[in-house]
Design a protein around this motif. Sequence first.
Motif, mmCIF file in Angstrom:
data_model
loop_
_atom_site.group_PDB
_atom_site.id
_atom_site.type_symbol
_atom_site.label_atom_id
_atom_site.label_comp_id
_atom_site.label_asym_id
_atom_site.label_seq_id
_atom_site.Cartn_x
_atom_site.Cartn_y
_atom_site.Cartn_z
ATOM 1 N N TYR A 41 -6.692 1.421 2.195
ATOM 2 C CA TYR A 41 -7.538 2.593 1.982
ATOM 3 C C TYR A 41 -7.763 2.737 0.476
ATOM 4 O O TYR A 41 -6.798 2.794 -0.283
ATOM 5 C CB TYR A 41 -6.868 3.866 2.511
ATOM 6 C CG TYR A 41 -6.573 3.816 3.981
ATOM 7 C CD1 TYR A 41 -7.512 4.239 4.909
ATOM 8 C CD2 TYR A 41 -5.345 3.341 4.446
ATOM 9 C CE1 TYR A 41 -7.236 4.200 6.270
ATOM 10 C CE2 TYR A 41 -5.065 3.296 5.798
ATOM 11 C CZ TYR A 41 -6.015 3.721 6.702
ATOM 12 O OH TYR A 41 -5.748 3.676 8.037
ATOM 13 N N THR A 56 -13.508 9.275 1.409
ATOM 14 C CA THR A 56 -12.714 8.611 0.371
ATOM 15 C C THR A 56 -12.926 9.184 -1.026
ATOM 16 O O THR A 56 -12.196 8.841 -1.947
ATOM 17 C CB THR A 56 -13.013 7.106 0.343
ATOM 18 O OG1 THR A 56 -14.404 6.908 0.086
ATOM 19 C CG2 THR A 56 -12.610 6.449 1.662
ATOM 20 N N LEU A 109 -9.164 5.285 -2.048
ATOM 21 C CA LEU A 109 -9.623 6.644 -2.289
ATOM 22 C C LEU A 109 -9.811 6.823 -3.786
ATOM 23 O O LEU A 109 -9.170 6.138 -4.590
ATOM 24 C CB LEU A 109 -8.613 7.660 -1.757
ATOM 25 C CG LEU A 109 -8.694 7.990 -0.267
ATOM 26 C CD1 LEU A 109 -8.342 6.804 0.593
ATOM 27 C CD2 LEU A 109 -7.825 9.169 0.070
#
Length: 178
Positions: free
Chosen positions: A161, A29, A163
């Motif tokens: 997610y 990430t 990142l």
Amino acid sequence: MKRLIYLLPILLAACSAKQNPVKPTVLVTDLTQGTITYYGEYYKGLPQNVVSLDLYSAGISFDDKGYVQGSGTNLYISDVFIPQSDTILTEGIYQCDTTGTERTFLPGMDFEGNPTGTYILRIEDAQIAGLILCTDSSFVFTQAGDTTDIQFNLIADKQKYQLHFRGVLKYEDGRQHL
């Protein structure tokens, strides 16, 4: 009946669990290298400039022919819409949608096996190991001198997610390729 007796061991072996299960790859990430490419007013009738972001984790490199080497994560956003007065991203929040208005970017889409928009590639040993098409996402862009900081909140199939990119973006002018 004899055939069933002979087939039973084969059927049981076929149904048994694997002895060595494959461990799923963890998505990296933290992104540390990348390029922003400026395309100008790419879409006729849409009064915004367009840039793309191509970001990579530390485990990814490129050979002398430009081919990906190593293992890690690649986040690609093909179309980020910015004001006509800008050639790069400016600080602020960007939202994923299909309107093409300022401070928006396209969601991930698959056109006959070719991804575009916003997507994440998991790369293992220079091969694509997974593709995640992101929708309903956002990112926050900040700049301190040459250092860019982008916090991504990406969503794909109800999975979130997060990142993060921190580093110096290379700048490319992509208008000559149009």
